[in-house]
Design a protein around this motif. Structure first.
Motif, short mmCIF file in Angstrom:
data_model
loop_
_atom_site.label_atom_id
_atom_site.label_comp_id
_atom_site.label_asym_id
_atom_site.label_seq_id
_atom_site.Cartn_x
_atom_site.Cartn_y
_atom_site.Cartn_z
N LEU A 182 0.92 -10.16 -11.76
CA LEU A 182 -0.31 -10.22 -11.00
C LEU A 182 0.07 -10.97 -9.58
O LEU A 182 -0.31 -10.21 -8.54
N ILE A 234 2.36 -8.46 -7.36
CA ILE A 234 1.53 -7.43 -6.76
C ILE A 234 0.73 -8.01 -5.67
O ILE A 234 0.49 -7.42 -4.51
N ALA A 235 -0.14 -9.08 -5.77
CA ALA A 235 -0.97 -9.52 -4.72
C ALA A 235 -0.12 -9.98 -3.72
O ALA A 235 -0.57 -9.71 -2.69
N ALA A 280 2.80 -8.81 -2.50
CA ALA A 280 3.27 -7.58 -1.75
C ALA A 280 2.30 -6.92 -0.97
O ALA A 280 2.33 -6.21 -0.09
#
Lengths: 314, 266
Positions: free
Chosen positions: B85, B88-89, B91
């Motif tokens: 999580l 992803i956040a 990037a």
């Protein structure tokens, strides 16, 4: 009814339920909070570490009363004064710092050609072989590798046995400073190469050809073209190796045999042998301070290099 | 290429030297585990598998290995969702105070391992949970978390944001988009990260040493404690367990994502 079933599979229904559940707990327009919610678990997890550091800071300011074995109620900087006045701690700090710089120098010296050959070779078999030779020790762990060196260098080890066959008296190869540094260099080498390799990949092969066709020999090409272009990687690799070897515990403990302690070993002894949590905590804070100061200094002089999480492009 | 001969010779000498130093301990441990003698000797006394039979009978070693596996599994269970999580956040989104959050999440790397270890020891000690295995698993997850985040964020950075918009405009909800578009795109990163976390947690020595008590030593700590008394071939045979696990992990990593992924420049 039947037709409806085939055209609307069960996985879609599950997804519908999930979407509905998500929509009901997620406020409309809550999109701007998404990244923070995704980051929250990681921030919480690292929070355990931060709280731990606060505990260390607190106990570093409390002095152990040797008669009652209780810690003082009030804060004092006595532990820090003691750390900087005792010759023992100064020796250990100096030994770790000097060791870290020597190890970094030699690791980069070995890692640079390794990364260069690995990235530039045209043989994919050779590249794979070099990668495996790098990852295997990296994945095996420090204790097992140190154990291997004990077998090789010990007083009844392979080297001394081999020397004995040709009539040479056993030499003491272990439990000295060079042994610890050697162990650290071979432990750090995979870190160094893996930090350098991406920076090396980023250098187009054509610039080397261009430099050569303009009359530079390989030393000049290396010095004026490749090294400057690989600088971010060299800084990243150097920083990682420097801080990891400055703070290492296992190599000084196993290959140094207690006579070549680094700061981490001194901290461990304060906690588990002398049970002086206050003084041990003060040493920990000093170590963190030295480490951060070195990192900050290098960032200021050379920039952050390749050490950045996530993407910088946005 | 017009690579100079001298350069090749010098570089290859250094590389050969490096390969020898890197593999020497592994090869020697492997060799020593097959000795038939009672001490590690050179030249070896002969070939036998008796030390492998020996370690199967040693309960402490077996149990220590089992505990190390549990710790490594807990570490992956904790770090996989957390790191995925976060990766992803970092990037995908423009995060306010992003660089501050990054610096914060890099703390496990910037704080020396002994400092993190002692800090977590005090933290779990105050919470009164020391003496269990799960705090060790969580501790190894904390100290290696940046690896997981880095692995995921570098593969999320290559995900085209238009793909997610396309999924949304085709009628997929946010949950479906996440599971069918975003997650598959970062899978190589998740696999790399999880494997790294598993191996690093299995091998973790210092933080284990600080958090264990005599009843729950993990395998690296058990080996360390035994090294200090006497070097016998059974330790070499146990160490081969680590070599075997490392080999499996490398093969898996190579088959699943390819080792060359580590040579990619950002």
């Amino acid at each position: 009814m039947r037709k409806y079933r085939t055209s609307y599979p069960i996985s879609w229904r599950i997804m519908d339920v999930l979407e509905a559940a998500f929509a009901s707990i997620w406020p409309k327009g809550g999109g701007k909070y998404t990244p923070y919610l995704m980051l929250a678990p990681a921030i919480l997890l690292v929070g355990a570490l931060v709280v731990g550091l606060l505990y260390i800071g607190d106990s570093s300011l409390r002095v152990l009363d040797r008669s009652t074995f209780l810690f003082s109620d009030h804060w004092t900087i006595e532990n820090y004064k003691r750390a900087f006045s005792e010759s023992f701690t100064l020796t250990v700090i100096w030994r770790s710092l000097l060791g870290a710089f020597i190890v970094t120098f030699f690791t980069l010296l070995l890692a640079f050609p390794y990364a260069y050959v690995m990235v530039r070779t045209s043989s994919s078999f050779l590249r794979k072989f070099l990668l495996i030779a790098l990852f295997l020790p990296f994945f095996i762990g420090q204790v097992v590798r140190a154990y291997g060196w004990l077998i090789i260098l010990g007083s009844q080890g392979i080297v001394n046995d081999a020397l004995g066959l040709v009539g040479v008296e056993p030499i003491r190869l272990l439990f000295n400073y060079p042994a610890v540094l050697f162990g650290l260099i071979q432990y750090m080498l995979p870190f160094g190469v893996l930090m350098l390799a991406p920076a090396m990949t980023a250098i187009p092969e054509e610039v080397e050809a261009a430099s050569g066709s303009l009359g530079a020999n390989w030393i000049k090409t290396l010095w004026y073209v490749i090294i400057p272009m690989a600088k971010p990687g060299i800084i990243g690799a150097g920083l990682v190796v420097l801080t990891l070897s400055l703070t290492d515990f296992a190599m000084p403990a196993i290959l140094g045999g207690g006579s070549q302690d680094f700061i981490a070993n001194a901290i461990y002894d304060q906690f588990f042998r002398t049970s002086d949590q206050g003084f041990g905590s003060a040493l920990t804070i000093i170590l963190i301070g030295i480490g951060s100061m070195m990192v900050g200094l290098i960032f200021m002089v050379f920039g952050a290099g390749t050490l950045a999480l996530g993407s910088e492009k946005k | 290429m017009n690579t100079s001969r001298t350069q090749s010779v010098i570089f290859w000498t250094i590389v050969t030297l490096s390969i020898l130093t890197l593999s020497a301990p592994t090869l020697v441990v492997l060799g020593a585990s097959f000795t038939s003698g009672n001490i590690i000797d050179f030249p070896p006394d002969g070939f036998s598998l008796k030390w492998y039979g020996e370690i199967l009978g040693e309960q402490d070693l077996r149990e220590a290995f089992g505990r190390s596996l549990i710790v490594a599994c807990i570490c992956v269970l904790v770090s996989l969702p957390t790191g995925t999580l976060a990766g992803i956040a970092l990037a995908k989104y423009r995060v306010r105070a992003g660089s501050a959050i990054q610096t914060y999440l890099l703390l496990p790397f910037t704080i020396p391992l002994i400092g993190s270890g002692i800090g977590l020891m005090l933290f779990f000690g105050q919470a009164g949970v020391l003496g269990n295995l799960w705090p060790i698993g969580i501790a190894t997850a904390v100290i290696n978390l940046p690896f997981m985040i880095w692995a995921v964020s570098s593969s999320a950075a290559s995900l085209d944001p238009d793909l997610e918009l396309a999924a949304l405009s085709c009628g997929a909800g946010p949950v479906q988009t996440f599971f069918n578009v975003t997650l598959p795109a970062v899978t190589p990163g998740v696999i790399t990260g999880s494997l790294l976390m598993f191996i690093l947690s299995l091998n973790e020595f210092l933080v284990s040493l600080l958090l264990v008590d005599a009843r729950i030593v993990t395998l690296p700590v058990q080996i360390y404690n035994s090294i200090r008394s006497i070097i016998t071939p059974d330790l070499a045979a146990v160490s081969v367990v680590f070599i075997a696990v490392a080999t499996i992990a490398i093969i898996a990593l190579d088959k699943l994502v390819g080792l060359e992924i580590f040579l990619k420049s950002k």
